[in-house]
Structure formats: C-alpha cells, structure tokens
Design a protein around this motif. Structure first.
Motif, PDB file in Angstrom:
ATOM      1  N   LEU A  49       0.834  -1.199   0.000  1.00  0.00           N
ATOM      2  CA  LEU A  49       0.000   0.000   0.000  1.00  0.00           C
ATOM      3  C   LEU A  49       0.876   1.259   0.000  1.00  0.00           C
ATOM      4  CD1 LEU A  49      -3.220   0.421   2.099  1.00  0.00           C
ATOM      5  CD2 LEU A  49      -1.665   2.343   1.695  1.00  0.00           C
ATOM      6  N   ARG A  52       2.297   2.090  -3.346  1.00  0.00           N
ATOM      7  CA  ARG A  52       1.369   2.747  -4.268  1.00  0.00           C
ATOM      8  C   ARG A  52       1.289   4.254  -4.023  1.00  0.00           C
ATOM      9  NH1 ARG A  52      -1.800  -1.953  -3.150  1.00  0.00           N
ATOM     10  NH2 ARG A  52      -3.265  -0.762  -1.862  1.00  0.00           N
ATOM     11  N   HIS A  53       1.742   4.697  -2.876  1.00  0.00           N
ATOM     12  CA  HIS A  53       1.726   6.132  -2.548  1.00  0.00           C
ATOM     13  C   HIS A  53       3.149   6.687  -2.447  1.00  0.00           C
ATOM     14  CE1 HIS A  53      -2.311   4.859  -1.307  1.00  0.00           C
ATOM     15  NE2 HIS A  53      -2.669   6.117  -1.428  1.00  0.00           N
ATOM     16  N   GLU A  99      -5.924  11.148   2.989  1.00  0.00           N
ATOM     17  CA  GLU A  99      -6.395   9.933   2.312  1.00  0.00           C
ATOM     18  C   GLU A  99      -5.506   8.741   2.656  1.00  0.00           C
ATOM     19  OE1 GLU A  99      -6.723   8.035  -2.181  1.00  0.00           O
ATOM     20  OE2 GLU A  99      -6.122  10.119  -1.903  1.00  0.00           O
ATOM     21  N   LEU A 100      -4.200   8.960   2.685  1.00  0.00           N
ATOM     22  CA  LEU A 100      -3.274   7.867   2.985  1.00  0.00           C
ATOM     23  C   LEU A 100      -3.478   7.346   4.400  1.00  0.00           C
ATOM     24  CD1 LEU A 100      -0.847   6.074   2.399  1.00  0.00           C
ATOM     25  CD2 LEU A 100       0.647   7.994   2.982  1.00  0.00           C
ATOM     26  N   LEU A 102      -6.158   7.541   6.316  1.00  0.00           N
ATOM     27  CA  LEU A 102      -7.441   6.847   6.447  1.00  0.00           C
ATOM     28  C   LEU A 102      -7.412   5.493   5.759  1.00  0.00           C
ATOM     29  CD1 LEU A 102     -10.286   9.496   6.071  1.00  0.00           C
ATOM     30  CD2 LEU A 102      -9.431   8.390   8.126  1.00  0.00           C
ATOM     31  N   THR A 103      -6.746   5.408   4.615  1.00  0.00           N
ATOM     32  CA  THR A 103      -6.625   4.126   3.913  1.00  0.00           C
ATOM     33  C   THR A 103      -5.883   3.113   4.778  1.00  0.00           C
ATOM     34  OG1 THR A 103      -6.626   5.235   1.765  1.00  0.00           O
ATOM     35  CG2 THR A 103      -5.775   2.992   1.832  1.00  0.00           C
ATOM     36  N   LEU A 104      -4.802   3.556   5.407  1.00  0.00           N
ATOM     37  CA  LEU A 104      -4.042   2.666   6.298  1.00  0.00           C
ATOM     38  C   LEU A 104      -4.871   2.263   7.510  1.00  0.00           C
ATOM     39  CD1 LEU A 104      -0.618   4.542   6.173  1.00  0.00           C
ATOM     40  CD2 LEU A 104      -1.123   2.314   5.158  1.00  0.00           C
ATOM     41  N   ASN A 106      -7.900   1.863   7.696  1.00  0.00           N
ATOM     42  CA  ASN A 106      -8.997   0.974   7.302  1.00  0.00           C
ATOM     43  C   ASN A 106      -8.540  -0.465   7.093  1.00  0.00           C
ATOM     44  OD1 ASN A 106     -11.797   0.687   6.658  1.00  0.00           O
ATOM     45  ND2 ASN A 106     -11.250   0.559   4.491  1.00  0.00           N
ATOM     46  N   GLN A 107      -7.232  -0.719   7.203  1.00  0.00           N
ATOM     47  CA  GLN A 107      -6.721  -2.075   7.031  1.00  0.00           C
ATOM     48  C   GLN A 107      -6.961  -2.888   8.307  1.00  0.00           C
ATOM     49  OE1 GLN A 107      -5.563  -2.699   3.776  1.00  0.00           O
ATOM     50  NE2 GLN A 107      -6.401  -0.619   3.702  1.00  0.00           N
ATOM     51  N   TYR A 186     -15.455  10.571   0.168  1.00  0.00           N
ATOM     52  CA  TYR A 186     -14.361  10.505  -0.806  1.00  0.00           C
ATOM     53  C   TYR A 186     -14.154   9.055  -1.172  1.00  0.00           C
ATOM     54  CZ  TYR A 186      -9.797  11.153  -2.968  1.00  0.00           C
ATOM     55  OH  TYR A 186      -8.754  11.181  -3.849  1.00  0.00           O
ATOM     56  N   GLY A 189     -15.851   6.539   1.054  1.00  0.00           N
ATOM     57  CA  GLY A 189     -15.564   6.593   2.481  1.00  0.00           C
ATOM     58  C   GLY A 189     -15.296   8.019   2.892  1.00  0.00           C
TER      59      GLY A 189
END
Length: 217
Positions: A49, A52-53, A99-100, A102-104, A106-107, A186, A189
């Motif tokens: 992940l 990708r960023h 965004e990064l 929150l994405t993390l 959410n794992q 966004y 989510g």
C-alpha cells in the motif's frame, strides 16, 4: 573604550514541510506459526500500500518488530502469540496525507498514530531566522549607541548564546500540533482534511560592539 553588549532575537512562524506518522500492524493467534504468518501477510500488505503512494512519501522506516507469547494469569502456560510491526512514514505531499492515513487505518488490525509536523533539518528557514537575529543584534547595537549620543565603531564579538561571555544556552525550536476535521465522502468513504500546524522557529545571537565616547550621560 566603551563596549555595548546586546542580544539579537528572531522568530518566524512558517508552514511545515513534512508530516510524520506511525503505522503498527498486529496479529494474534493461539498457534505461533499462524500468528507469524498473519503478521507477515499484514506487513507485506502495508508495504504494498505504501508503495502505491510512494510519490507522496519522503521516507519510511521499520521501527520495531515485537513477537511475544501470552500466558495465563497463573503459571507459564502459553495461551496465544502476539506480534506487531511498526513503520514510521514521513510525507511531504500534504494533499495526499489525509487519504493515505485513512486508507491505512482501514486495514485489518492496523493502528495509525499522528501526524507530527516539522521542517526539514536543512530547511532554508533556519538560515533565514539566524540572519534575522544577526540583523536584530546590529540594529540594537546602533539604537543603544544612538541613545548615548554615540556611534558604533567596531564589532568585537558575534556568538550563539552559550559561546560568548556569560551567556545562556542557544535554542532553536519547532512546535507540533494537529487540527483535523471530517468533510464529505471521498471514494465511498470519509475524507480527512488535515490542517498543518505552523512551525515556530527561533534564533538568538549575542554581539559586542565598541562605540564612540557617549555624550548623553
């Protein structure tokens, strides 16, 4: 010879350049091998992940791997095995930061803590503030001389506090804080808009000047 000693000071508030946060993935199972396998899988997923960023990330470092058995309250019987891997992530693209994070977060079995705002160690802001402090010392020296009806003749000494005569320790600092708020959806989510905490950078110098004979005494 008359000597005037002054301290020059400068303080600026500037926008931060970096944001740092920590991501911890954990795993737990009664079987040790299963716990380790799950921990490796989650750690690999985290790395993928972050890959990708990569354009938004300044650097990332694995800070610690912890694996330990859990025992019953009495005795040494192992009831489960727990493990965790901590990764420190430093981001320079603040537009992608919320965004990064929150994405993390959410794992599965992932903890996110931060961010802490900062400047780069080699930021030109530090040099600019030191120059401001020198200019302030010169201006003070001239003001003191003028108040005495004299003029500055020569600079005898310019030093960071602590390196001159009878000085205090030199200090340069930043402060960190976080203000965050939620906004509209966004990508299915919640999006997180982070308000970077402005950094306070301070510098001090000490200077000693010779002046002409005072006439205002």
């Amino acid at each position: 010879m008359t000597v005037v000693a002054v301290r020059g000071e400068a303080l600026r508030e500037v926008d931060p350049e970096l944001a740092e946060f920590t991501v911890v993935v954990v795993a737990r199972d009664k079987d040790r091998q299963a716990a380790l396998t799950r921990l490796r899988e989650r750690s690999d997923a985290l790395r993928a992940l972050l890959d990708r960023h990569s354009e938004a990330i300044e650097r990332r470092e694995t800070g610690g791997l912890h694996v330990h058995p859990e025992t019953a309250k009495k005795g040494e019987k192992v009831t489960a095995y727990s493990g965790s891997v901590a990764t420190t992530v430093v981001v320079h693209d603040f537009a992608a930061l919320g965004e990064l994070m929150l994405t993390l977060a959410n794992q599965d079995q992932t903890h996110v803590n931060g961010p802490m705002w900062s400047l780069r160690p080699d930021s030109p802001v530090f040099r600019a503030v030191r120059r401001d402090a020198v200019a302030d010392a010169i201006a003070r020296g001239k003001e003191y001389a003028d108040a005495l009806g004299a003029q500055v003749v020569e600079l005898l000494e310019l030093a960071d506090p602590g390196l001159g005569r009878g000085s205090e320790s030199f200090g340069q600092f930043q402060t960190y804080d976080l203000a965050a708020k939620s906004r509209g959806a966004y990508g299915g989510g919640p999006a997180l808009e982070l308000d970077p905490q402005r950094q306070r950078v301070r510098a001090e110098v000490e200077a000693r000047f010779t002046i002409t004979t005072p006439t205002a005494l």
